[in-house]
Write a protein that holds these residues in place. Structure first.
Motif, PDB file in Angstrom:
ATOM      1  N   PHE A  20       1.068  -1.237  -0.004  1.00  0.00           N
ATOM      2  CA  PHE A  20       0.106  -0.115  -0.039  1.00  0.00           C
ATOM      3  C   PHE A  20       0.882   1.306   0.085  1.00  0.00           C
ATOM      4  CE2 PHE A  20      -3.169  -2.938   1.512  1.00  0.00           C
ATOM      5  CZ  PHE A  20      -4.245  -2.617   0.759  1.00  0.00           C
ATOM      6  N   LEU A  21       1.991   1.190   0.604  1.00  0.00           N
ATOM      7  CA  LEU A  21       2.945   2.290   0.649  1.00  0.00           C
ATOM      8  C   LEU A  21       3.243   2.769  -0.841  1.00  0.00           C
ATOM      9  CD1 LEU A  21       5.328   1.397   3.365  1.00  0.00           C
ATOM     10  CD2 LEU A  21       3.442   3.121   3.619  1.00  0.00           C
ATOM     11  N   ALA A  22       3.415   1.887  -1.750  1.00  0.00           N
ATOM     12  CA  ALA A  22       3.604   2.293  -3.192  1.00  0.00           C
ATOM     13  C   ALA A  22       2.511   2.926  -3.930  1.00  0.00           C
ATOM     14  CB  ALA A  22       3.865   0.715  -3.793  1.00  0.00           C
ATOM     15  N   ILE A  23       1.290   2.844  -3.081  1.00  0.00           N
ATOM     16  CA  ILE A  23       0.239   3.528  -3.900  1.00  0.00           C
ATOM     17  C   ILE A  23      -0.252   4.913  -3.233  1.00  0.00           C
ATOM     18  CG2 ILE A  23      -0.536   1.846  -5.429  1.00  0.00           C
ATOM     19  CD1 ILE A  23      -2.597   1.395  -3.328  1.00  0.00           C
ATOM     20  N   PHE A 254      11.848  -1.989   0.650  1.00  0.00           N
ATOM     21  CA  PHE A 254      10.802  -1.120   0.232  1.00  0.00           C
ATOM     22  C   PHE A 254       9.976  -0.179   0.885  1.00  0.00           C
ATOM     23  CE2 PHE A 254      11.398  -4.196  -3.507  1.00  0.00           C
ATOM     24  CZ  PHE A 254      10.906  -3.237  -4.545  1.00  0.00           C
ATOM     25  N   ALA A 255       9.611  -0.549   2.299  1.00  0.00           N
ATOM     26  CA  ALA A 255       8.833   0.389   2.894  1.00  0.00           C
ATOM     27  C   ALA A 255       9.653   1.758   3.263  1.00  0.00           C
ATOM     28  CB  ALA A 255       8.766  -0.299   4.272  1.00  0.00           C
ATOM     29  N   GLY A 256      10.997   1.502   3.614  1.00  0.00           N
ATOM     30  CA  GLY A 256      12.025   2.777   3.884  1.00  0.00           C
ATOM     31  C   GLY A 256      11.851   3.362   2.668  1.00  0.00           C
ATOM     32  N   SER A 257      12.006   2.908   1.340  1.00  0.00           N
ATOM     33  CA  SER A 257      12.338   3.603   0.060  1.00  0.00           C
ATOM     34  C   SER A 257      10.928   4.406  -0.051  1.00  0.00           C
ATOM     35  CB  SER A 257      12.579   2.559  -1.010  1.00  0.00           C
ATOM     36  OG  SER A 257      13.503   1.809  -0.559  1.00  0.00           O
TER      37      SER A 257
END
Length: 392
Positions: A20-23, A254-257
């Motif tokens: 979900f962080l990606a969107i 990925f979360a940190g990025s």
């Protein structure tokens, strides 16, 4: 004693929703969506927060306009909005209530308005590309195939989105030349009652304020664009699925990025829009009124709308544009006041400051507020309403 247990280590973190962080972060992407898709950096493969914000069923046909009323002093042109590029060039978004400014705009070159090669958005794009490279390296190091697929899909997605949304700006130019064309001077009235006078040629006024800003897309056909959007949407979905099946180490990366990247785009979105545009083909020369503040804006502050309007008349030496723009009520008292203001304005002109060469406009000795009160009283009566108060 109550025993409270937290996560003991990275391996115990529950990261099933990290996709979900990606969107997240549509607002920061949409703020500079048009200038970012104008830039060549749009083709660089990189992580992009909320890429679905750019996957719309149809693309914009024009640039976003700003609030304000634009009126040609001599040309008769009139618009109830400010063109996007014109608003970027004049950079007058922070004008205070009842303030007056004057600038001159000339065409410095025949180059086009474009996105800056080096700008805050460039830094955000390079950051996303760097994070993609780091994640690919970590995926190979930890032998995480799903993370590698997720990185590839989510990074190449930005390139495909760039292909579908890339555009160039075309400002219309006058084809026929006519030596009898009137000056292109423009008055812009903002919702807070402030004014900006733009001294310019008719060609410049047409380019910046009155003619449509043409968007020419790299992929002109709507059907082809929809296919690109469909493929991009599928890539986004599979990328998020692959991300959800990556190992914890890579999901944490990925979360940190995405947290870092979203923060960067929010900071960029908070910056002035002008920082992202290359408008060097237009040169803006500041002019000022006698008594205005001597800083980079040369703003003249007034206590009422009437005083601000009087100073605009003192510079333009014209009142014909006022009725077209709706800047004053069409009553007997106001019409008489406008004629008196024009007559008073013609008593003074401008001069060049010997220190810095700035054009300075002299404001004649006249009392606009007092004169308006006199006229409102003169024309007052049950059969002659003034339609306004003495504060304009």
């Amino acid at each position: 004693m109550v025993h409270i247990e937290f996560v003991r280590g990275f391996q115990n973190l529950q990261l099933n929703i990290v996709g979900f962080l990606a969107i997240l972060g549509e607002g920061s992407i949409l703020t500079n969506a048009q200038v970012s898709t104008l830039s060549q950096w749009m083709f660089v493969p990189r992580l992009l927060p909320a890429p679905q914000a750019l996957l719309t069923p149809s693309r914009p046909s024009k640039l976003a306009s700003s609030r304000g009323h634009v009126t040609g002093v001599h040309s008769g042109n009139d618009r109830d909005y400010i063109n996007h590029i014109g608003n970027i060039v004049i950079n007058a978004e922070s004008m205070q209530e009842f303030s007056v400014r004057c600038v001159e705009i000339i065409r410095a070159s025949e180059t086009a308005v474009k996105a800056k090669v080096v700008a805050p958005l460039t830094g955000a794009a390079l950051l996303g590309c760097t994070l993609s490279i780091v994640l690919i390296g970590l995926s190979i190091y930890y032998q995480d195939g799903m993370a590698l697929i997720a990185t590839a899909l989510l990074s190449l997605l930005s390139t495909l989105i760039g292909l579908g949304n890339k555009w160039t700006l075309q400002l219309p130019k006058r084809v026929a030349t006519n030596p009898l064309v009137p000056p292109g001077d423009v008055v812009i009235r903002y919702p807070k009652g402030s004014f900006l006078i733009v001294k310019c040629a008719e060609d410049v006024a047409r380019e910046l304020f009155f003619a449509p800003e043409n968007i020419n897309y790299l992929v002109p056909h709507a059907a082809v664009y929809r296919i690109i959007s469909l493929v991009s949407t599928i890539m986004l979905m599979f990328g998020v699925i692959a991300l959800g099946n990556a190992t914890n180490n890579l999901q944490i990366a990925f979360a940190g990025s995405y947290i870092f990247l979203n923060s960067a785009y929010w900071i960029v979105a908070a910056l002035p829009t002008k920082l992202h545009w290359d408008t060097s083909c237009f040169k803006v020369k500041m002019q000022r009124l006698e008594g205005s503040e001597k800083n980079k804006h040369f703003a003249d502050h007034n206590s009422t709308f009437t005083r601000a309007l009087w100073k605009v008349i003192a510079i333009t030496k014209s009142i014909d544009w006022i009725n077209r723009s709706g800047a004053a009520p069409e009553t007997d008292a106001w019409n008489r006041w406008l004629r008196d203001a024009k007559a008073a304005a013609e008593r003074e002109g401008s001069y060049e400051d010997p220190v810095d060469g700035t054009v300075v406009w002299k404001i004649p000795q006249w009392h606009p507020q007092e004169r308006l009160r006199e006229l409102l009283a003169e024309f007052a009566g049950p059969e002659k309403g003034s339609g306004s108060t003495d504060d304009g």
